[in-house]
Design a protein around this motif. Structure first.
Motif, PDB file in Angstrom:
ATOM      1  N   ARG A   2      60.225  32.459  57.408  1.00 58.13           N
ATOM      2  CA  ARG A   2      58.770  32.479  57.374  1.00 58.13           C
ATOM      3  C   ARG A   2      58.286  32.131  55.969  1.00 58.13           C
ATOM      4  N   GLU A 198      44.547  29.420  55.430  1.00 61.57           N
ATOM      5  CA  GLU A 198      44.158  28.741  56.665  1.00 61.57           C
ATOM      6  C   GLU A 198      44.471  27.250  56.587  1.00 61.57           C
ATOM      7  N   HIS A 199      44.214  26.653  55.436  1.00 59.82           N
ATOM      8  CA  HIS A 199      44.517  25.228  55.243  1.00 59.82           C
ATOM      9  C   HIS A 199      46.013  24.952  55.421  1.00 59.82           C
ATOM     10  N   LEU A 200      46.843  25.887  54.988  1.00 64.84           N
ATOM     11  CA  LEU A 200      48.299  25.699  55.038  1.00 64.84           C
ATOM     12  C   LEU A 200      48.930  26.223  56.327  1.00 64.84           C
ATOM     13  N   GLY A 201      48.149  26.921  57.137  1.00 66.85           N
ATOM     14  CA  GLY A 201      48.696  27.494  58.364  1.00 66.85           C
ATOM     15  C   GLY A 201      49.587  28.696  58.114  1.00 66.85           C
ATOM     16  N   ILE A 202      49.303  29.458  57.078  1.00 68.22           N
ATOM     17  CA  ILE A 202      50.085  30.653  56.749  1.00 68.22           C
ATOM     18  C   ILE A 202      49.381  31.878  57.309  1.00 68.22           C
ATOM     19  N   ARG A 203      50.140  32.703  58.029  1.00 68.55           N
ATOM     20  CA  ARG A 203      49.574  33.890  58.660  1.00 68.55           C
ATOM     21  C   ARG A 203      49.303  34.986  57.633  1.00 68.55           C
TER      22      ARG A 203
END
Length: 270
Positions: A2, A198-203
């Motif tokens: 992750r 959010e831009h990187l798609g990280i939770r």
């Protein structure tokens, strides 16, 4: 694996008191990035302030500057996000400070202007390697399209009083003793981190933050893991999930990344 986003405050956290970064910390950052993790500096600093770090500033993936108001991708210097203070507010604040003889520092990109010079500002200018331009009228600054932000030091209380009374469109935070950073309302370090994640798609579960001062508390509270370095103020430590053994002058960053890579900060997905 992750991928994690580690967002670290700069002064008092990721860099030493002389603005340098320890060798172990630099090596740890490079190791984490090589494994695919994202490392960001998140700071009240403006672009001009980053010059004190020289080329070391580009050793991470992103800069979140202006207390969350600006996001810069390091490898190509591309600006991903930049929330400006409106022209009307800029005009009002600059005009007031000029008329009242208050020092206001105008910071936008690599533009650095002051309404008057102080010994403290000149000493800092020597560290930066750039002398700010002293302005005597509103026409000497480019306010018409909005500006990224302001800073006040010597006269910060007088500037703050005017903002409190007349300018709800902006707010200020104490970034260090005797200094306020002034930004557009609605931005914060945590807001900037969220925009980048959010831009990187990280939770959310994979966001780690580290800081030491009052303006870091919000991002420590909201991240999946909030870390206070050993030299942090006590109220900051009280909000942290982990407190480092090392301080900012002794590679606290290396300690944080070592534990991150050993999965000590892993949070189960909700």
């Amino acid at each position: 694996m992750r991928r994690k986003l580690l967002a670290m405050d700069l002064d008092g956290t990721a860099v030493c008191d002389d603005y340098s970064m320890g060798k172990l910390s630099r090596e740890a950052i490079a190791r984490a990035r090589a494994l695919g993790h994202i490392i960001a500096f998140v700071s009240g600093r403006r672009d001009i302030d980053m010059l004190t770090m020289g080329e070391e500033q580009w050793g991470v993936d992103y800069h979140i500057l202006n207390t969350g108001g600006k996001i810069l991708r390091c490898h190509d210097k591309n600006i991903l996000y930049n929330k400006l203070i409106t022209p009307e507010v800029c005009k009002s604040l600059i005009t007031y400070c000029l008329n009242q003889g208050l020092q206001l520092q105008i910071c936008s990109g690599l533009t650095w202007q002051v309404t008057c010079m102080t010994e403290e500002t000149m000493e800092y200018a020597k560290d930066v390697g750039v002398i700010p331009e002293i302005i005597g009228s509103l026409n000497e600054t480019d306010w018409q399209n909005g500006l990224e932000g302001f800073m006040a030091t010597r006269d910060w209380d007088g500037v703050a009083e005017y903002i409190d009374a007349f300018l709800p469109q902006v707010y200020y935070v104490n970034s260090e003793p005797g200094c306020i950073d002034i930004m557009a309302a609605g931005i914060s370090k945590w807001e900037g981190i969220q925009i980048l994640a959010e831009h990187l798609g990280i939770r959310h579960e994979d966001i780690i933050t580290a800081g030491n001062y009052y303006n870091d508390i919000d991002m420590l509270q909201h991240a999946a893991v909030g870390i206070a370095v050993a030299n942090s103020l006590e109220p900051v430590k009280a909000e942290a999930d982990y407190i480092t053994e090392n301080d900012n002058n002794h590679d606290a960053v290396a300690e944080i990344i070592s534990k991150m890579l050993d999965h000590k900060f892993d949070i189960p997905l909700s």
